[in-house]
Design a protein around this motif. Sequence first.
Motif, PDB file in Angstrom:
ATOM      1  N   SER A  66       0.844  -1.190   0.000  1.00 30.18           N
ATOM      2  CA  SER A  66       0.000   0.000   0.000  1.00 30.18           C
ATOM      3  C   SER A  66       0.880   1.240   0.000  1.00 30.18           C
ATOM      4  CB  SER A  66      -0.896  -0.029   1.248  1.00 30.18           C
ATOM      5  OG  SER A  66      -1.799   1.051   1.234  1.00 30.18           O
ATOM      6  N   THR A  67       0.250   2.398   0.035  1.00 27.08           N
ATOM      7  CA  THR A  67       0.988   3.654   0.096  1.00 27.08           C
ATOM      8  C   THR A  67       1.056   4.135   1.534  1.00 27.08           C
ATOM      9  OG1 THR A  67      -1.003   4.993  -0.194  1.00 27.08           O
ATOM     10  CG2 THR A  67       0.167   4.292  -2.206  1.00 27.08           C
ATOM     11  N   PRO A  68       2.097   4.894   1.889  1.00 25.82           N
ATOM     12  CA  PRO A  68       2.167   5.415   3.257  1.00 25.82           C
ATOM     13  C   PRO A  68       0.942   6.247   3.662  1.00 25.82           C
ATOM     14  CG  PRO A  68       4.327   5.517   2.256  1.00 25.82           C
ATOM     15  CD  PRO A  68       3.363   5.108   1.167  1.00 25.82           C
ATOM     16  N   PRO A  69       0.387   7.114   2.790  1.00 25.37           N
ATOM     17  CA  PRO A  69      -0.812   7.859   3.226  1.00 25.37           C
ATOM     18  C   PRO A  69      -2.006   6.948   3.559  1.00 25.37           C
ATOM     19  CG  PRO A  69       0.183   8.932   1.333  1.00 25.37           C
ATOM     20  CD  PRO A  69       0.873   7.618   1.488  1.00 25.37           C
ATOM     21  N   SER A  70      -2.249   5.927   2.728  1.00 23.06           N
ATOM     22  CA  SER A  70      -3.353   4.986   2.999  1.00 23.06           C
ATOM     23  C   SER A  70      -3.091   4.208   4.280  1.00 23.06           C
ATOM     24  CB  SER A  70      -3.523   4.007   1.845  1.00 23.06           C
ATOM     25  OG  SER A  70      -3.950   4.677   0.691  1.00 23.06           O
ATOM     26  N   THR A  71      -1.853   3.785   4.455  1.00 19.81           N
ATOM     27  CA  THR A  71      -1.488   3.037   5.651  1.00 19.81           C
ATOM     28  C   THR A  71      -1.611   3.916   6.885  1.00 19.81           C
ATOM     29  OG1 THR A  71      -0.010   1.677   4.315  1.00 19.81           O
ATOM     30  CG2 THR A  71       0.348   1.644   6.693  1.00 19.81           C
ATOM     31  N   SER A  72      -1.235   5.171   6.762  1.00 17.28           N
ATOM     32  CA  SER A  72      -1.353   6.100   7.882  1.00 17.28           C
ATOM     33  C   SER A  72      -2.818   6.268   8.300  1.00 17.28           C
ATOM     34  CB  SER A  72      -0.748   7.450   7.511  1.00 17.28           C
ATOM     35  OG  SER A  72      -0.811   8.334   8.606  1.00 17.28           O
ATOM     36  N   ARG A  73      -3.713   6.357   7.326  1.00 21.26           N
ATOM     37  CA  ARG A  73      -5.147   6.473   7.645  1.00 21.26           C
ATOM     38  C   ARG A  73      -5.662   5.220   8.342  1.00 21.26           C
ATOM     39  NH1 ARG A  73      -4.907   9.145   2.732  1.00 21.26           N
ATOM     40  NH2 ARG A  73      -5.603   7.328   1.547  1.00 21.26           N
ATOM     41  N   LEU A  74      -5.201   4.049   7.888  1.00 16.66           N
ATOM     42  CA  LEU A  74      -5.573   2.805   8.564  1.00 16.66           C
ATOM     43  C   LEU A  74      -5.123   2.848  10.024  1.00 16.66           C
ATOM     44  CD1 LEU A  74      -4.710  -0.143   6.124  1.00 16.66           C
ATOM     45  CD2 LEU A  74      -6.894   0.247   7.247  1.00 16.66           C
ATOM     46  N   CYS A  75      -3.889   3.278  10.228  1.00 15.54           N
ATOM     47  CA  CYS A  75      -3.336   3.345  11.583  1.00 15.54           C
ATOM     48  C   CYS A  75      -4.038   4.410  12.421  1.00 15.54           C
ATOM     49  CB  CYS A  75      -1.828   3.586  11.534  1.00 15.54           C
ATOM     50  SG  CYS A  75      -0.923   2.160  10.901  1.00 15.54           S
ATOM     51  N   ASP A  76      -4.451   5.501  11.795  1.00 12.30           N
ATOM     52  CA  ASP A  76      -5.216   6.530  12.518  1.00 12.30           C
ATOM     53  C   ASP A  76      -6.471   5.919  13.132  1.00 12.30           C
ATOM     54  OD1 ASP A  76      -3.408   8.519  11.790  1.00 12.30           O
ATOM     55  OD2 ASP A  76      -4.670   9.301  10.159  1.00 12.30           O
ATOM     56  N   ARG A  77      -7.206   5.145  12.327  1.00 14.97           N
ATOM     57  CA  ARG A  77      -8.441   4.534  12.812  1.00 14.97           C
ATOM     58  C   ARG A  77      -8.152   3.497  13.905  1.00 14.97           C
ATOM     59  NH1 ARG A  77      -9.475   5.379   7.343  1.00 14.97           N
ATOM     60  NH2 ARG A  77      -8.971   3.277   6.683  1.00 14.97           N
ATOM     61  N   LEU A  78      -7.091   2.737  13.720  1.00 14.96           N
ATOM     62  CA  LEU A  78      -6.728   1.730  14.728  1.00 14.96           C
ATOM     63  C   LEU A  78      -6.253   2.386  16.021  1.00 14.96           C
ATOM     64  CD1 LEU A  78      -5.029  -0.872  12.396  1.00 14.96           C
ATOM     65  CD2 LEU A  78      -7.119  -1.210  13.748  1.00 14.96           C
ATOM     66  N   GLN A  79      -5.559   3.500  15.902  1.00 16.09           N
ATOM     67  CA  GLN A  79      -5.128   4.228  17.092  1.00 16.09           C
ATOM     68  C   GLN A  79      -6.345   4.814  17.815  1.00 16.09           C
ATOM     69  OE1 GLN A  79      -2.379   7.454  16.397  1.00 16.09           O
ATOM     70  NE2 GLN A  79      -1.735   7.487  18.537  1.00 16.09           N
ATOM     71  N   ALA A  80      -7.288   5.361  17.056  1.00 15.28           N
ATOM     72  CA  ALA A  80      -8.505   5.924  17.653  1.00 15.28           C
ATOM     73  C   ALA A  80      -9.311   4.840  18.384  1.00 15.28           C
ATOM     74  CB  ALA A  80      -9.360   6.588  16.581  1.00 15.28           C
ATOM     75  N   ALA A  81      -9.255   3.606  17.881  1.00 16.43           N
ATOM     76  CA  ALA A  81      -9.954   2.492  18.524  1.00 16.43           C
ATOM     77  C   ALA A  81      -9.166   1.931  19.705  1.00 16.43           C
ATOM     78  CB  ALA A  81     -10.210   1.383  17.505  1.00 16.43           C
ATOM     79  N   GLY A  82      -7.937   2.408  19.892  1.00 14.60           N
ATOM     80  CA  GLY A  82      -7.110   1.951  21.001  1.00 14.60           C
ATOM     81  C   GLY A  82      -6.331   0.684  20.729  1.00 14.60           C
ATOM     82  N   PHE A  83      -6.229   0.276  19.445  1.00 13.93           N
ATOM     83  CA  PHE A  83      -5.545  -0.967  19.091  1.00 13.93           C
ATOM     84  C   PHE A  83      -4.068  -0.774  18.757  1.00 13.93           C
ATOM     85  CE2 PHE A  83      -9.765  -2.890  17.434  1.00 13.93           C
ATOM     86  CZ  PHE A  83     -10.139  -3.207  18.726  1.00 13.93           C
ATOM     87  N   VAL A  84      -3.687   0.433  18.384  1.00 14.25           N
ATOM     88  CA  VAL A  84      -2.318   0.723  17.943  1.00 14.25           C
ATOM     89  C   VAL A  84      -1.782   1.926  18.699  1.00 14.25           C
ATOM     90  CG1 VAL A  84      -0.944   1.533  15.964  1.00 14.25           C
ATOM     91  CG2 VAL A  84      -2.632  -0.267  15.638  1.00 14.25           C
ATOM     92  N   GLU A  85      -0.490   1.872  19.003  1.00 11.87           N
ATOM     93  CA  GLU A  85       0.192   3.009  19.621  1.00 11.87           C
ATOM     94  C   GLU A  85       1.320   3.448  18.700  1.00 11.87           C
ATOM     95  OE1 GLU A  85       1.474   1.317  23.316  1.00 11.87           O
ATOM     96  OE2 GLU A  85      -0.540   1.439  24.194  1.00 11.87           O
ATOM     97  N   ARG A  86       1.518   4.750  18.656  1.00 14.69           N
ATOM     98  CA  ARG A  86       2.614   5.320  17.860  1.00 14.69           C
ATOM     99  C   ARG A  86       3.612   5.936  18.814  1.00 14.69           C
ATOM    100  NH1 ARG A  86      -0.652   8.342  12.942  1.00 14.69           N
ATOM    101  NH2 ARG A  86      -1.503   6.441  12.074  1.00 14.69           N
ATOM    102  N   GLU A  87       4.874   5.787  18.444  1.00 14.08           N
ATOM    103  CA  GLU A  87       5.950   6.318  19.284  1.00 14.08           C
ATOM    104  C   GLU A  87       7.022   6.901  18.374  1.00 14.08           C
ATOM    105  OE1 GLU A  87       9.015   3.992  21.980  1.00 14.08           O
ATOM    106  OE2 GLU A  87       6.951   3.772  22.725  1.00 14.08           O
ATOM    107  N   VAL A  88       7.503   8.084  18.718  1.00 13.92           N
ATOM    108  CA  VAL A  88       8.575   8.706  17.945  1.00 13.92           C
ATOM    109  C   VAL A  88       9.852   7.906  18.169  1.00 13.92           C
ATOM    110  CG1 VAL A  88       9.955  10.799  17.636  1.00 13.92           C
ATOM    111  CG2 VAL A  88       7.497  10.972  18.065  1.00 13.92           C
ATOM    112  N   SER A  89      10.549   7.612  17.081  1.00 12.43           N
ATOM    113  CA  SER A  89      11.787   6.846  17.148  1.00 12.43           C
ATOM    114  C   SER A  89      12.847   7.616  17.918  1.00 12.43           C
ATOM    115  CB  SER A  89      12.287   6.545  15.731  1.00 12.43           C
ATOM    116  OG  SER A  89      13.574   5.983  15.760  1.00 12.43           O
ATOM    117  N   ARG A  90      13.598   6.903  18.721  1.00 13.57           N
ATOM    118  CA  ARG A  90      14.690   7.534  19.472  1.00 13.57           C
ATOM    119  C   ARG A  90      15.864   7.879  18.563  1.00 13.57           C
ATOM    120  NH1 ARG A  90      13.557   3.196  23.775  1.00 13.57           N
ATOM    121  NH2 ARG A  90      12.095   4.304  25.107  1.00 13.57           N
ATOM    122  N   GLU A  91      16.017   7.102  17.481  1.00  9.68           N
ATOM    123  CA  GLU A  91      17.137   7.329  16.561  1.00  9.68           C
ATOM    124  C   GLU A  91      16.867   8.474  15.592  1.00  9.68           C
ATOM    125  OE1 GLU A  91      15.684   4.009  16.593  1.00  9.68           O
ATOM    126  OE2 GLU A  91      16.977   3.591  18.308  1.00  9.68           O
TER     127      GLU A  91
END
Length: 161
Positions: A66-91
């Motif tokens: 898929s494309t990063p924008p489409s994947t990002s939208r998928l992750c947005d919905r999953l994060q809103a549902a509480g299924f996914v967490e995002r974390e800024v990379s330390r590197e």
Amino acid sequence: MTVTSIHPRPEPDEVARVTSTAAELLEVLWGRASTAPASASQLRVLLILEHNEGINLRTLADLLASTPPSTSRLCDRLQAAGFVEREVSREDRREVRLYLSSRGRAFLADLRDRREATLRGVLEKMPAGARNALLTGLEAFCAVAAEQLNGHEDEPGSRTA
């Protein structure tokens, strides 16, 4: 579909046809067992994250084809549902790492429990010998499929028996 005999040396085409039919039936059975608040695409994301903790969005998009924008939208919905967490990379602070949340893990565990219960209802009606043959075949199938998915084989079907 009724199994009436054991084929001593089944042709790969016949096995592929029957396996495809079994996969379709599994989808129907799993659909009956599911009260999933996630779409098929979202479920794929959860399964990928379960096995690839901390991957970045681009890698996830590649795995989804898929494309990063489409994947990002998928992750947005999953994060809103509480299924996914995002974390800024330390590197690299421009990179975001993706993780399955505890709620996402609980959702997958519950989904698997319901699916397995549905499958048990079918498997209990099969003769023990057929269940044993199915288990042996599926274990071999899973091993070869995992090798191919992990890039350990160059060509599908290149493995010899």
